[in-house]
Design an enzyme around this catalytic site. Structure first.
Site, mmCIF file in Angstrom:
data_model
loop_
_atom_site.group_PDB
_atom_site.id
_atom_site.type_symbol
_atom_site.label_atom_id
_atom_site.label_comp_id
_atom_site.label_asym_id
_atom_site.label_seq_id
_atom_site.Cartn_x
_atom_site.Cartn_y
_atom_site.Cartn_z
ATOM 1 N N ASP A 95 -3.930 -34.188 4.482
ATOM 2 C CA ASP A 95 -4.679 -34.799 3.913
ATOM 3 C C ASP A 95 -4.088 -36.163 2.303
ATOM 4 O O ASP A 95 -2.881 -35.446 2.248
ATOM 5 C CB ASP A 95 -5.966 -33.994 2.502
ATOM 6 C CG ASP A 95 -6.268 -33.007 3.368
ATOM 7 O OD1 ASP A 95 -7.036 -32.924 4.619
ATOM 8 O OD2 ASP A 95 -6.931 -31.852 2.531
ATOM 9 N N GLU B 201 -1.606 -29.844 8.869
ATOM 10 C CA GLU B 201 -2.498 -29.638 7.858
ATOM 11 C C GLU B 201 -3.612 -28.332 7.355
ATOM 12 O O GLU B 201 -3.510 -27.296 7.155
ATOM 13 C CB GLU B 201 -2.507 -30.240 6.702
ATOM 14 C CG GLU B 201 -2.329 -29.648 4.867
ATOM 15 C CD GLU B 201 -3.081 -30.206 3.725
ATOM 16 O OE1 GLU B 201 -4.058 -29.967 2.958
ATOM 17 O OE2 GLU B 201 -3.399 -31.831 3.890
ATOM 18 N N TYR C 30 0.997 -1.082 -0.326
ATOM 19 C CA TYR C 30 0.307 0.387 -0.103
ATOM 20 C C TYR C 30 0.926 1.394 -0.036
ATOM 21 O O TYR C 30 0.254 2.195 -0.094
ATOM 22 C CB TYR C 30 -1.304 -0.006 0.738
ATOM 23 C CG TYR C 30 -2.469 -0.460 0.899
ATOM 24 C CD1 TYR C 30 -2.909 -0.614 -0.203
ATOM 25 C CD2 TYR C 30 -2.554 -2.102 1.444
ATOM 26 C CE1 TYR C 30 -4.350 0.012 -0.537
ATOM 27 C CE2 TYR C 30 -3.946 -2.434 1.568
ATOM 28 C CZ TYR C 30 -4.347 -1.547 0.154
ATOM 29 O OH TYR C 30 -5.775 -2.680 -0.038
#
Length: 426
Positions: free
Chosen positions: A307, A255, A169
């Site tokens: 996963d 995870e 910014y």
């Protein structure tokens, strides 16, 4: 007779309830008492600590590599400031000698990456490319690089930290997109030869930790057993973390946030003394730094729960071997010898995960899986190769939450304890 019929009905109902419970918690009867599992974990921890204490950690300098490689180090603010000023002086001399305005930027492309099996991590080779100001193709990136150097120099003078979003910014019209300022920030870190945390630009808080660890955060002592279900946010500037103490037997790397919440709410770390940490998906720099710091200071084994899909294994590899994007800083960001605890493709049949809880892999999933089979860091681990090959062959994937089909607490009551008991990790 009526009483007998009634009694038989009650007994039948009781049997149905018992069978239902057994069905919902498969393999629970295989669990040994917690004391025996804890004994297994103590042996694991002691072997890891003995290995760390006896083996000298290898560095790039110890290896006779055919390619020269580039690594960065932690620098204090005054040293970063000196490097920036030296860089600008070199450019000034180049302009005055008629050679023009250009940065000699280390190339971070895939072709300039090298996996070093002795270190089990990805490093950056020493190839560079010139980023000219007097070139239409690179003028904008050269301008962004100069602006980032100016902003970092200001941070050094003021001795303050800012976020990557703050940095973006400061000059939105020039940067246009935060991905562009973030990428050049990594280039600048590489150019100056310092870690990204040395630049005092941090990412917003993302990772969290809970469990058997006490540490100081900017002078305040934090007990992560008293942080509730939400845990303690991992500080974005890791240099303010110190004085780590723990009676844990291992670190459990998770995870996703959903699995982390289940473990935290069930106080899994009290039943099996551990530290639970997650980056809620893709690992950020602060979580990677914090995990490495815990591993090196506390000398604990790290077990990973991800996963059962190619992206879970990718996330695990980023923690263990490093990311190609930040290979220049892999020495500081990687955690060696992480064990893949689960959920693994072979677990889907082993734990009788119903078909309805398994998801078909997309073409992109399959491509990612096949690409990973070609990676050197995967080929090195035969267990990973077997699991990934099985995943691609069956074209099935599953999330950690698939275990909830047997009950919301199956993860903490059966699956993880049995995994620990059987030492079922890769």
């Amino acid at each position: 007779m009526a009483d007998k019929k009634k009694r038989v009905k009650v007994d039948s109902d009781s049997d149905d309830e018992y069978n239902s419970n057994r069905k919902s918690l498969p393999f629970k009867k295989r669990l040994k008492p917690d004391e025996e599992i804890l004994s297994i974990l103590k042996d694991l921890t002691e072997s890891i600590q003995a290995k760390i204490n006896t083996n000298k950690a290898l560095t790039l300098a110890d290896l006779q590599l055919s390619s020269s490689c580039r690594e960065v180090t932690d620098l204090d603010l005054s040293s970063v400031q000196d490097e920036i000023e030296r860089c600008i002086l070199r450019i000034t001399q180049s302009i005055m000698s008629g050679k023009g305005f250009a940065f000699d930027i280390p190339a971070r492309s895939n072709t300039n990456q090298l996996y070093v099996p002795e270190l089990d991590r990805i490093v950056l080779k020493d190839k560079t490319s010139l980023r000219h100001y007097a070139n239409v193709a690179t003028v904008r990136k050269t301008t962004i690089t100069t602006r980032i150097l100016q902003l970092i120099h200001q941070l050094c003078l003021k001795k303050i930290h800012v976020t990557k979003r703050d940095l973006f910014y400061t000059d939105v019209k020039l940067f246009q997109d935060q991905n562009q300022s973030d990428a050049v920030l990594d280039d600048v870190s590489c150019l100056l030869g310092c870690t990204r945390s040395s630049l005092n630009v941090v990412a917003s808080e993302k990772g969290v930790v809970v469990g058997r660890i006490i540490f100081s955060d900017n002078g305040d002592m934090i007990d992560c057993t008293k942080m509730g279900m939400g845990g303690k946010a991992i500080p974005p500037n890791i240099d303010r973390v110190g004085d780590m103490e723990s009676d844990a037997l291992f670190i459990l790397l998770v995870e996703k946030d959903a699995a982390y919440m289940r473990l935290a709410e069930d106080r899994f770390y009290n039943r099996f003394p551990c530290i639970i940490v997650t980056a809620k998906g893709q690992p950020d720099v602060a979580t990677r730094l914090f995990l490495r710091k815990m591993k090196m200071e506390l000398k604990l084994p790290v077990l990973a729960l991800v996963d059962s899909d190619p992206y879970g294994l990718k996330i695990l590899s980023v923690y263990g071997c490093g990311s190609k994007n930040m290979s220049y800083d892999s020495a500081n960001l990687t955690t060696p010898d992480i064990k893949w605890l689960g959920v693994r493709p072979s677990d889907l049949d082993k734990y009788k995960i119903p078909e309805q809880c398994r998801l078909p892999m997309t073409e992109q999933d399959i491509k990612t899986g096949k690409d990973m089979l070609e990676e050197d860091f995967v080929k090195k681990n035969t267990g990973w190769v077997e699991e990934l090959t099985l995943m691609v062959k069956t074209k099935q994937k599953a999330e950690i939450q698939a275990l909830s089909t047997f009950g919301f607490q199956y993860l903490t009551e059966v699956y993880l304890p049995l995994k620990l008991q059987q030492q079922d990790w890769l």
